[in-house]
Structure formats: C-alpha cells, structure tokens
Motif scaffolding. Structure first.
Motif, PDB file in Angstrom:
ATOM      1  N   THR A 234       0.848  -1.187   0.000  1.00 21.39           N
ATOM      2  CA  THR A 234       0.000   0.000   0.000  1.00 21.39           C
ATOM      3  C   THR A 234       0.882   1.234   0.000  1.00 21.39           C
ATOM      4  O   THR A 234       1.883   1.293   0.724  1.00 21.39           O
ATOM      5  CB  THR A 234      -0.907   0.025   1.241  1.00 21.39           C
ATOM      6  N   ALA A 235       0.526   2.212  -0.808  1.00 24.97           N
ATOM      7  CA  ALA A 235       1.172   3.523  -0.786  1.00 24.97           C
ATOM      8  C   ALA A 235       0.190   4.525  -0.186  1.00 24.97           C
ATOM      9  O   ALA A 235      -0.965   4.602  -0.612  1.00 24.97           O
ATOM     10  CB  ALA A 235       1.571   3.954  -2.193  1.00 24.97           C
ATOM     11  N   VAL A 265      -0.089   4.828 -10.480  1.00 23.69           N
ATOM     12  CA  VAL A 265      -0.802   3.903  -9.588  1.00 23.69           C
ATOM     13  C   VAL A 265      -1.989   4.551  -8.889  1.00 23.69           C
ATOM     14  O   VAL A 265      -2.758   3.867  -8.203  1.00 23.69           O
ATOM     15  CB  VAL A 265       0.154   3.309  -8.541  1.00 23.69           C
ATOM     16  N   GLY A 266      -2.160   5.859  -9.059  1.00 25.56           N
ATOM     17  CA  GLY A 266      -3.302   6.506  -8.429  1.00 25.56           C
ATOM     18  C   GLY A 266      -3.385   7.970  -8.797  1.00 25.56           C
ATOM     19  O   GLY A 266      -2.374   8.593  -9.145  1.00 25.56           O
ATOM     20  N   ALA A 308      -5.810  11.369   3.887  1.00 28.32           N
ATOM     21  CA  ALA A 308      -4.732  10.405   3.618  1.00 28.32           C
ATOM     22  C   ALA A 308      -5.262   9.438   2.568  1.00 28.32           C
ATOM     23  O   ALA A 308      -6.266   8.755   2.794  1.00 28.32           O
ATOM     24  CB  ALA A 308      -4.343   9.670   4.896  1.00 28.32           C
ATOM     25  N   ARG A 309      -4.597   9.364   1.438  1.00 19.42           N
ATOM     26  CA  ARG A 309      -5.081   8.558   0.314  1.00 19.42           C
ATOM     27  C   ARG A 309      -4.215   7.319   0.163  1.00 19.42           C
ATOM     28  O   ARG A 309      -2.986   7.428   0.051  1.00 19.42           O
ATOM     29  CB  ARG A 309      -5.093   9.401  -0.959  1.00 19.42           C
ATOM     30  N   ALA A 310      -4.848   6.148   0.153  1.00 17.46           N
ATOM     31  CA  ALA A 310      -4.136   4.871   0.097  1.00 17.46           C
ATOM     32  C   ALA A 310      -4.396   4.177  -1.234  1.00 17.46           C
ATOM     33  O   ALA A 310      -5.542   4.127  -1.707  1.00 17.46           O
ATOM     34  CB  ALA A 310      -4.576   3.980   1.258  1.00 17.46           C
ATOM     35  N   THR A 341       4.323   7.109   2.087  1.00 19.07           N
ATOM     36  CA  THR A 341       4.792   5.934   2.818  1.00 19.07           C
ATOM     37  C   THR A 341       4.435   4.681   2.031  1.00 19.07           C
ATOM     38  O   THR A 341       3.319   4.554   1.505  1.00 19.07           O
ATOM     39  CB  THR A 341       4.137   5.871   4.210  1.00 19.07           C
ATOM     40  N   LEU A 342       5.378   3.742   1.933  1.00 16.14           N
ATOM     41  CA  LEU A 342       5.146   2.441   1.306  1.00 16.14           C
ATOM     42  C   LEU A 342       5.091   1.373   2.391  1.00 16.14           C
ATOM     43  O   LEU A 342       6.010   1.262   3.201  1.00 16.14           O
ATOM     44  CB  LEU A 342       6.267   2.129   0.315  1.00 16.14           C
ATOM     45  N   LEU A 343       4.021   0.582   2.374  1.00 18.76           N
ATOM     46  CA  LEU A 343       3.803  -0.456   3.380  1.00 18.76           C
ATOM     47  C   LEU A 343       3.713  -1.800   2.698  1.00 18.76           C
ATOM     48  O   LEU A 343       2.682  -2.139   2.089  1.00 18.76           O
ATOM     49  CB  LEU A 343       2.525  -0.176   4.162  1.00 18.76           C
ATOM     50  N   PRO A 344       4.763  -2.637   2.746  1.00 25.19           N
ATOM     51  CA  PRO A 344       4.666  -3.983   2.177  1.00 25.19           C
ATOM     52  C   PRO A 344       3.647  -4.818   2.926  1.00 25.19           C
ATOM     53  O   PRO A 344       3.483  -4.685   4.138  1.00 25.19           O
ATOM     54  CB  PRO A 344       6.079  -4.550   2.365  1.00 25.19           C
TER      55      PRO A 344
END
Length: 345
Positions: A234-235, A265-266, A308-310, A341-344
C-alpha cells in the motif's frame, strides 16, 4: 460530557478490554495523550514543563512521543481509527498538526533525529478561546487501518507522536487576561485516542518513506526507497498546500498523480468543500468556508483532517515515486507539505 470524563470513560474501556479469561483481547479503545500542551513554534528554548510519565518532549514542546505498551497494542484491530481532540487555549488561529509513528528494533532507544512516519494530518479550527462553548473540538476519525499491522507487531518498538506546535501571539485571547505565564505559553492542547472495533490485522514488519514528512517547494515531489523484497503493498499519500502570498498554494486545489516505478498507480483531486466546518470556527474568517468548489478554491479546511489517500501497489526491492500536482508553479513563500509511505503486505 467533559474532556476529563471522556478520557476516564475511554481509559475504563481500554482496561475492560485488556483481558478475557486471562488472555489478551482485541479490539478496543485506549488513550495515548490527554491534554497535551502545544508550545510556540518560534520559541528557541524548552519550556518549563514536565511531561507525564512515559511521554518525551521534543523540539521545544512542539512535538511529543510515547511508546505503545504491549497491552495497548493488543487492542489494535484491523479497523484502527485515531480520535484527535483539540482543547483551545491562547492561540485561536488555524495551525498544522500531525500524528506520526517511530518504528524501531526492540530495545533501540529513541533519539531526536529518528525518522517519522506521518499517519494523519489536520488543521486546527479558529477557536472561541479556552472558556467558550466550542473550546473543545473532536476531529473526524482518522483511518489508520493501513498502519494497524505495523503498530500491533510485537517484534518492534512503536512510538506514537504528535507534531505541530502553536503560536501564542501579542493580541491573542490570553493578552491582558488574568492568566499565568505558564498558561500564556500554551496555544492549545491535544488529546489522542486510538479505537478499533473488529478484527486482527496481518502483522507488518516495516514501512518505507520515499518522501519523508516535510515541506517541498518544487513539484513534482519525488523520492526513492529500498525494501527487503518485492511484494504487494500500500502507498499512503498525505499532501496539502500552504502559503497565502502571490496566489499561494493555500488558495488552490490540484489534480494529483502518483507514479511508482514509472507506472501511474493513483490519481486524486485535492478539492474540498469547507462549508460544514464553519460551525467549529466561531472566530474565523467566514470567507474561508464559502464557494470552495468555484471562486474560492482550497485544498484544506480549518477544523478538518487532511485526507490520507491509500493505493494498492506492487512494490520492488528498489522503488521510485513521484507525486505530480498538476501545477508546476509554487509561488515564493508557498510549499506542499507532503509525505509518502510504502507499506509492504
């Protein structure tokens, strides 16, 4: 309900949820900060203030952090929300505030230079002072679900913080009032509670910040981040424009595009309508809250969260990101406060 009774109720809720038959249970609600003072952003020395036990004061009283306990983290579910409450005092203007995380290996001590991961941002309302009927205001819940698995992970130390500060000024609501110097030094106060109602998040072990929380004066805003391996993820993007001079970034909305590793991607618009927040700013300029989708564009509102956009993404071991604002001009004195922020998974 008064702020103190609200905090007592939330603390009781958390205690009731700590164990069921002797085992840790989730989800639940718990208090992180209560009536945390925000000191002046232009003060050059630490204030004469002793934080509560377990709370660390940084940056001359404009940033505070505390480590989540294992009992608190056991209450974090998959639908994690942050509830920020604003308690007015001497600074009645709209100011930036943010909630952030510091994630470290177990046992590694906190330091002033630790990188932070922004998870929520807001703008304070134009209050009607510490004794007014709207002096206490709770923001809409901030959705932290993307970060729940990281915050719950027992194999990490996780610190939660609030950043921002205030600006008590000559002529503010405390000027020529019978208040102590200690009271006069505090612009406003924050309380923070975390709440979950369901589920247990899948644990996450890291977060990468290709665009660290900061103020950027050129667009697009770009950065890079390294991860241990490729994975789905998730970004999370938080961006707001600031600066009033020369048609500044405060007075516009943009069509933004997020590019990751060369692929879009968005995309999203930062257009907002501030009308419903007018009621929470009794001392503010009412023009701010009018015609925001036509003649008076804005990308943030006093008394509101900054969105905050994911986005679901495919992450590589080496990642590059770029956030285009749809407008290459950043006037002098303006900036885009941005974090990516990048969340694996």
């Amino acid at each position: 309900m008064t702020p103190s009774s609200c905090m007592q109720r939330l603390a009781a809720t958390a205690l009731l949820g700590l164990s069921v038959g002797g085992a840790m249970a989730a989800p639940g609600t718990f208090n992180v900060f209560s009536d945390l003072p925000m000191f002046g952003i232009y003060v050059s020395t630490p204030p004469a203030y002793t934080p509560p036990p377990g709370v660390v004061m940084q940056r001359n009283g404009t940033r505070f952090v505390t480590q989540l306990t294992s009992a608190q983290r056991a209450l974090i579910g998959s639908d994690l929300k942050a509830r920020v409450t604003y308690h007015a005092q001497c600074d009645n203007y709209d100011r930036l505030g943010a909630m952030f995380l510091i994630v470290k290996p177990v046992g590694v001590p906190l330091s002033d230079g630790d990188p932070i991961t922004e998870v929520a941002r807001w703008i304070t309302p134009f209050s009607n002072y510490w004794n007014g009927v709207k002096a206490t205001y709770t923001f809409p819940d901030a959705d932290l679900s993307a970060f729940a698995g990281l915050m719950r992970n027992p194999n990490l130390d996780v610190w939660v913080g609030i950043d921002g500060g205030s600006n008590p000024y000559t002529g503010d609501p405390c000027t020529n009032r019978d208040v102590t110097p200690e009271f006069r030094a505090v612009g406003f106060r924050y309380s923070l509670d975390l709440a979950s109602t369901r589920g247990t998040p899948k644990l996450k072990s890291t977060a990468a910040m290709p665009v660290p929380f900061g103020d950027y004066t050129a667009v697009p805003v770009a950065g890079a981040a390294r991860l241990a391996q490729a994975s789905a993820g998730t970004a999370v993007v938080i961006v707001s424009g600031h600066g009033a001079a020369n048609g500044g970034d405060e007075y516009k909305h943009t069509n933004d595009t997020l590019t990751l590793n060369g692929n879009v991607v968005g995309s999203f618009s930062t257009m907002v309508d501030c009308k419903r927040y007018r009621q929470y700013s009794p001392d503010g300029n009412p023009f701010i809250f009018l015609n925001n989708k036509t003649s008076n564009p804005r990308n943030w509102c006093p008394g509101a969260l900054v969105a905050a956009r994911a986005f679901k993404v495919s992450l590589l071991p080496e990642n590059t990101v770029s956030l285009g604002m749809g407008d290459a001009r950043v006037p002098e004195g303006s900036y885009y406060r941005t974090s990516i922020t990048l969340l694996p998974h």
